[in-house]
Design a protein around this motif. Structure first.
Motif, mmCIF file in Angstrom:
data_model
loop_
_atom_site.group_PDB
_atom_site.id
_atom_site.type_symbol
_atom_site.label_atom_id
_atom_site.label_comp_id
_atom_site.label_asym_id
_atom_site.label_seq_id
_atom_site.Cartn_x
_atom_site.Cartn_y
_atom_site.Cartn_z
ATOM 1 N N UNK A 129 -37.558 4.655 15.407
ATOM 2 C CA UNK A 129 -37.811 4.289 14.015
ATOM 3 C C UNK A 129 -38.536 5.417 13.291
ATOM 4 N N UNK A 130 -39.486 6.060 13.977
ATOM 5 C CA UNK A 130 -40.202 7.185 13.370
ATOM 6 C C UNK A 130 -39.241 8.318 13.040
ATOM 7 N N UNK A 131 -38.250 8.563 13.917
ATOM 8 C CA UNK A 131 -37.260 9.611 13.664
ATOM 9 C C UNK A 131 -36.417 9.272 12.440
ATOM 10 N N UNK A 132 -36.013 8.010 12.321
ATOM 11 C CA UNK A 132 -35.231 7.590 11.155
ATOM 12 C C UNK A 132 -36.054 7.726 9.876
ATOM 13 N N UNK A 133 -37.321 7.309 9.930
ATOM 14 C CA UNK A 133 -38.189 7.417 8.763
ATOM 15 C C UNK A 133 -38.445 8.869 8.396
ATOM 16 N N UNK A 134 -38.597 9.726 9.399
ATOM 17 C CA UNK A 134 -38.804 11.150 9.133
ATOM 18 C C UNK A 134 -37.569 11.760 8.476
ATOM 19 N N UNK A 188 -44.638 9.575 9.547
ATOM 20 C CA UNK A 188 -43.305 9.904 9.030
ATOM 21 C C UNK A 188 -42.940 9.103 7.788
ATOM 22 N N UNK A 189 -43.811 8.200 7.370
ATOM 23 C CA UNK A 189 -43.515 7.367 6.211
ATOM 24 C C UNK A 189 -43.399 8.207 4.944
ATOM 25 N N UNK A 190 -42.451 7.812 4.104
ATOM 26 C CA UNK A 190 -42.271 8.487 2.820
ATOM 27 C C UNK A 190 -43.503 8.359 1.940
ATOM 28 N N UNK A 224 -37.483 13.399 4.848
ATOM 29 C CA UNK A 224 -36.994 14.764 4.663
ATOM 30 C C UNK A 224 -35.874 14.840 3.649
ATOM 31 N N UNK A 225 -34.943 13.897 3.711
ATOM 32 C CA UNK A 225 -33.832 13.892 2.752
ATOM 33 C C UNK A 225 -34.330 13.641 1.340
ATOM 34 N N UNK A 226 -35.315 12.768 1.218
ATOM 35 C CA UNK A 226 -35.867 12.486 -0.116
ATOM 36 C C UNK A 226 -36.550 13.718 -0.681
ATOM 37 N N UNK A 227 -37.311 14.409 0.150
ATOM 38 C CA UNK A 227 -37.990 15.623 -0.312
ATOM 39 C C UNK A 227 -36.974 16.699 -0.674
ATOM 40 N N UNK A 228 -35.950 16.847 0.167
ATOM 41 C CA UNK A 228 -34.924 17.864 -0.094
ATOM 42 C C UNK A 228 -34.150 17.573 -1.369
#
Length: 366
Positions: free
Chosen positions: A315-320, A25-27, A324-328
């Motif tokens: 933590x994985x959910x927060x990172x995901x 899930x890491x950016x 996702x927000x960064x990609x969007x």
């Protein structure tokens, strides 16, 4: 898949899945997989070399397969030549040790296998040497004006990333921290001191010209600077990361601990040799390193509580979500004509965007 397999044999499927999802899930991992950049192929090679070094006890097998893996690794990402340090350390260690400080017992035999491992890794060094000869430097000619010099803030960045990501591994860090507090306060003080020195000696402020940009450095730009050179973000995170690293090493077996320490030192040394101290170059390695270090603790699987998986999953959910927000939020890249693209790359090879607007005509077209 490889990380999950390496973890599942020691931690079980649930915890292996939780820790693997933190990496996925890491950016700096997921987008590089979508766009098929060479980054993830390089990290796959690093993971394979580290996994082999930690798990294979027969020195002959380690040397053969380790040297074979190093060649495609450096053909993909030349800077990952540092992974040879893990193979060398594992060759010196041999089978499991009885204590942390027994590494120099029977040193002639250890030295012989170490020398064989170094010789076996020469093809990987020759591959990197061939690139240097063809390029006339450590990077391709078009990037030689952009990538240059070393960066003394790299150790602070690595430890800060470790400190930032340590909550995902807290269920395994806390027991090691407790062990250090009870019987190894000297190591705890040493780790804290190293983290403070790494944060205070070099300049650790946001500075694009000095290669300190994006990630943690962006967060550092939002806060006041201490003493004109130190970011409070790094001053807090680097010691936390150093303690987290010491804590998981305290729980690892002596052999695994030395291999993991050698790999970490090799990675930081290699990254310090480049001017760009970017989090994207550090976060995947830190996540892989922590996961493998946790799996090397001599703990029976049934003693690992299921609730341990809750925090890394959260933590994985927060990172995901952040990924996702960064990609969007990314704007669509413009479609460039071939000649315009070549011109953009020649002007700034690290950018690739269209030339400035003042080169356009009245209708907005070049």
């Amino acid at each position: 898949g490889l990380l999950h397999r390496l973890l599942a044999t020691r931690l079980g499927a649930v915890h292996a899945t939780a820790l693997t999802l933190v990496l996925a899930s890491s950016l700096y991992v997921f987008p590089a997989g979508v766009w098929l950049l060479p980054d993830n192929a390089g990290w796959l090679g690093v993971l394979a070399v580290l996994g082999l070094s930690l798990r294979v006890r027969y020195r002959a097998r380690l040397v053969v397969f380790g040297s074979l893996l190093l060649v495609p690794l450096v053909l993909t990402r030349q800077i990952h030549l540092w992974a040879a340090a893990a193979v060398w350390t594992a060759a010196w260690m041999g089978p499991e040790l009885g204590g942390v400080w027994r590494i120099f017992e029977r040193w002639p035999r250890r030295l012989r296998f170490f020398a064989i491992a170094v010789l076996a890794s020469l093809p990987a060094f020759a591959a990197v040497g061939a690139f240097v000869w063809v390029w006339g430097g450590l990077v391709p000619p078009m990037f030689q004006g952009a990538y240059h010099g070393a960066n003394p803030a790299t150790p602070a960045l690595t430890l800060s990333v470790a400190g930032l990501l340590s909550p995902a591994f807290a269920p395994w860090i806390v027991p090691g921290l407790r062990d250090l507090w009870r019987g190894g306060k000297g190591w705890l003080v040493l780790a804290l001191g190293f983290g403070l020195v790494a944060a205070l000696v070099p300049s650790t402020t946001f500075d694009p010209e000095a290669g300190r940009i994006s990630g943690i450095w962006t967060a550092a730009s939002k806060l006041p600077v201490l003493m004109g050179r130190t970011s409070p973000v790094v001053l807090i995170l680097a010691p936390v990361g150093a303690v987290a690293v010491a804590s998981v090493l305290a729980r690892a077996t002596p052999r695994s601990g030395w291999i993991l320490l050698g790999a970490l030192v090799g990675f930081v040394t290699a990254q310090s040799a480049t001017h760009e101290a970017w989090q994207r170059y550090h976060e995947p390695c830190v996540l892989i390193w922590f996961a493998l270090a946790i799996a090397e603790a001599p703990v029976e699987r049934r003693s690992i509580r299921a609730i341990y998986a809750v925090l890394p999953l959260a933590i994985a959910a927060v990172m995901a979500l952040a990924t996702g927000l960064r990609i969007a939020g990314e704007r669509s890249l413009p479609v460039l004509e071939p000649e315009l693209f070549e011109r953009a790359v020649s002007e700034d090879p690290l950018d690739g965007r269209p030339p400035p607007a003042d080169d356009a005509g009245a209708d907005g077209k070049p």
